[in-house]
Structure formats: C-alpha cells, structure tokens
Design a protein around this motif. Structure first.
Motif, PDB file in Angstrom:
ATOM      1  N   ALA A 106       0.839  -1.191   0.000  1.00  0.00           N
ATOM      2  CA  ALA A 106       0.000   0.000   0.000  1.00  0.00           C
ATOM      3  C   ALA A 106       0.874   1.241   0.000  1.00  0.00           C
ATOM      4  O   ALA A 106       1.974   1.233   0.569  1.00  0.00           O
ATOM      5  CB  ALA A 106      -0.897   0.009   1.231  1.00  0.00           C
ATOM      6  N   PRO A 107       0.408   2.327  -0.646  1.00  0.00           N
ATOM      7  CA  PRO A 107       1.194   3.564  -0.616  1.00  0.00           C
ATOM      8  C   PRO A 107       1.540   4.013   0.800  1.00  0.00           C
ATOM      9  O   PRO A 107       2.617   4.583   1.024  1.00  0.00           O
ATOM     10  CB  PRO A 107       0.287   4.561  -1.332  1.00  0.00           C
ATOM     11  CG  PRO A 107      -0.531   3.722  -2.255  1.00  0.00           C
ATOM     12  CD  PRO A 107      -0.779   2.452  -1.516  1.00  0.00           C
ATOM     13  N   SER A 108       0.674   3.734   1.747  1.00  0.00           N
ATOM     14  CA  SER A 108       0.921   4.151   3.124  1.00  0.00           C
ATOM     15  C   SER A 108       2.058   3.379   3.781  1.00  0.00           C
ATOM     16  O   SER A 108       2.559   3.780   4.832  1.00  0.00           O
ATOM     17  CB  SER A 108      -0.354   3.995   3.960  1.00  0.00           C
ATOM     18  OG  SER A 108      -0.807   2.640   3.926  1.00  0.00           O
ATOM     19  N   ASP A 109       2.473   2.267   3.162  1.00  0.00           N
ATOM     20  CA  ASP A 109       3.584   1.477   3.710  1.00  0.00           C
ATOM     21  C   ASP A 109       4.947   2.085   3.375  1.00  0.00           C
ATOM     22  O   ASP A 109       5.940   1.743   4.006  1.00  0.00           O
ATOM     23  CB  ASP A 109       3.545   0.053   3.165  1.00  0.00           C
ATOM     24  CG  ASP A 109       2.335  -0.727   3.650  1.00  0.00           C
ATOM     25  OD1 ASP A 109       1.753  -1.480   2.851  1.00  0.00           O
ATOM     26  OD2 ASP A 109       1.966  -0.557   4.827  1.00  0.00           O
ATOM     27  N   ALA A 110       4.988   2.954   2.388  1.00  0.00           N
ATOM     28  CA  ALA A 110       6.267   3.508   1.942  1.00  0.00           C
ATOM     29  C   ALA A 110       6.764   4.584   2.897  1.00  0.00           C
ATOM     30  O   ALA A 110       5.984   5.369   3.433  1.00  0.00           O
ATOM     31  CB  ALA A 110       6.130   4.086   0.539  1.00  0.00           C
ATOM     32  N   ASP A 111       8.080   4.588   3.096  1.00  0.00           N
ATOM     33  CA  ASP A 111       8.704   5.601   3.942  1.00  0.00           C
ATOM     34  C   ASP A 111       9.298   6.743   3.110  1.00  0.00           C
ATOM     35  O   ASP A 111       9.402   7.876   3.593  1.00  0.00           O
ATOM     36  CB  ASP A 111       9.806   4.956   4.791  1.00  0.00           C
ATOM     37  CG  ASP A 111       9.248   3.929   5.765  1.00  0.00           C
ATOM     38  OD1 ASP A 111       9.579   2.736   5.626  1.00  0.00           O
ATOM     39  OD2 ASP A 111       8.472   4.338   6.652  1.00  0.00           O
ATOM     40  N   TYR A 112       9.728   6.428   1.892  1.00  0.00           N
ATOM     41  CA  TYR A 112      10.324   7.442   1.026  1.00  0.00           C
ATOM     42  C   TYR A 112       9.793   7.262  -0.397  1.00  0.00           C
ATOM     43  O   TYR A 112       9.553   6.137  -0.840  1.00  0.00           O
ATOM     44  CB  TYR A 112      11.854   7.331   1.020  1.00  0.00           C
ATOM     45  CG  TYR A 112      12.477   7.524   2.375  1.00  0.00           C
ATOM     46  CD1 TYR A 112      12.859   6.436   3.145  1.00  0.00           C
ATOM     47  CD2 TYR A 112      12.687   8.805   2.880  1.00  0.00           C
ATOM     48  CE1 TYR A 112      13.428   6.604   4.394  1.00  0.00           C
ATOM     49  CE2 TYR A 112      13.264   8.987   4.128  1.00  0.00           C
ATOM     50  CZ  TYR A 112      13.630   7.888   4.879  1.00  0.00           C
ATOM     51  OH  TYR A 112      14.195   8.062   6.121  1.00  0.00           O
ATOM     52  N   TRP A 113       9.689   8.403  -1.096  1.00  0.00           N
ATOM     53  CA  TRP A 113       9.197   8.409  -2.470  1.00  0.00           C
ATOM     54  C   TRP A 113      10.134   9.161  -3.389  1.00  0.00           C
ATOM     55  O   TRP A 113      10.775  10.132  -2.974  1.00  0.00           O
ATOM     56  CB  TRP A 113       7.822   9.100  -2.534  1.00  0.00           C
ATOM     57  CG  TRP A 113       6.719   8.351  -1.871  1.00  0.00           C
ATOM     58  CD1 TRP A 113       6.262   8.515  -0.588  1.00  0.00           C
ATOM     59  CD2 TRP A 113       5.911   7.321  -2.444  1.00  0.00           C
ATOM     60  NE1 TRP A 113       5.225   7.650  -0.343  1.00  0.00           N
ATOM     61  CE2 TRP A 113       4.991   6.899  -1.470  1.00  0.00           C
ATOM     62  CE3 TRP A 113       5.886   6.703  -3.699  1.00  0.00           C
ATOM     63  CZ2 TRP A 113       4.048   5.890  -1.704  1.00  0.00           C
ATOM     64  CZ3 TRP A 113       4.948   5.715  -3.930  1.00  0.00           C
ATOM     65  CH2 TRP A 113       4.044   5.319  -2.940  1.00  0.00           C
TER      66      TRP A 113
END
Length: 123
Positions: A106-113
């Motif tokens: 899920a996008p909410s799992d990412a720490d950096y983009w």
C-alpha cells in the motif's frame, strides 16, 4: 534518509517496452524493501510491484503480472522495472518507493518516495 530518483519514462506505442530505473542514495538501500507504484490522472496511486531487501522475493499486481519485472542491484543502489507489452492503460506517473520495515503493498507502507517519471503509451 533515502533519496530516490526515477528515470526511463517516455512516450511509446502499445506493445513496446520500457525499463525504469530508480537510483537511491543513502546507506539504507540494501536494508529497504523497494516498490513501484503508479498514478494515472484522476486516479489514486496504486501498487505495481515490490521486491524484498535481498531480491529473493517479488510481488506484482494482477494487472502487470507476466508483463512487468522488478529487480534490484544492491551494489548499484538501483531498482528497476522492466515493462513489456505495454498497454494504453499503463499510462501513468510511475513512482519508486522505499520501505524500511516489512514488504507492504500500500502507498501508506512507503517511507520514502521519488518524484516520479511519466510513462505514456499510445494506441
């Protein structure tokens, strides 16, 4: 801190291939799971593919399974997305993401983009 820079996007025709790259800075790359997401105009960001820290485990969304391949080179701090048999519905901005713990989809799992790279597929 991890900084991510995507490259490799462009305008192609249906059936063509593209290879996206995501170069990471920082010492945590090899200890981070990595993923690719995409966002089309007017739509929410969605999961495309993910790869574990070692590269031994990969996961794909149903709509790219069999066409896209995610890989990583920890020596080069780079993750790739090979996209084959592209379709017009693959048109989107593609984002690279790093996750410090776990392997989420899920996008909410990412720490950096990263900042994203545009992929446009014409019919």
């Amino acid at each position: 801190q991890v900084q991510l820079v995507e490259s490799g996007g462009g305008l192609v025709q249906a059936g063509d291939s593209l290879r996206l790259s995501c170069a990471a800075s920082g010492r945590t790359f090899s200890s981070s799971s990595m993923g690719w997401f995409r966002q089309a105009p007017g739509k929410e960001r969605e999961f495309v593919a993910a790869i574990s820290r070692s590269g031994s485990s990969t996961h794909y969304s149903d709509f790219v399974k069999g066409r896209f391949t995610i890989s990583r080179d920890n020596a080069k701090n780079t993750v790739y997305l090979q996209m084959n048999s592209l379709k017009p519905e693959d048109t989107a901005v593609y984002f690279c993401a790093a996750q410090l713990a776990g392997l989420g989809f899920a996008p909410s799992d990412a720490d950096y983009w990263g900042q994203g790279t545009q992929v446009t597929v014409s019919s």
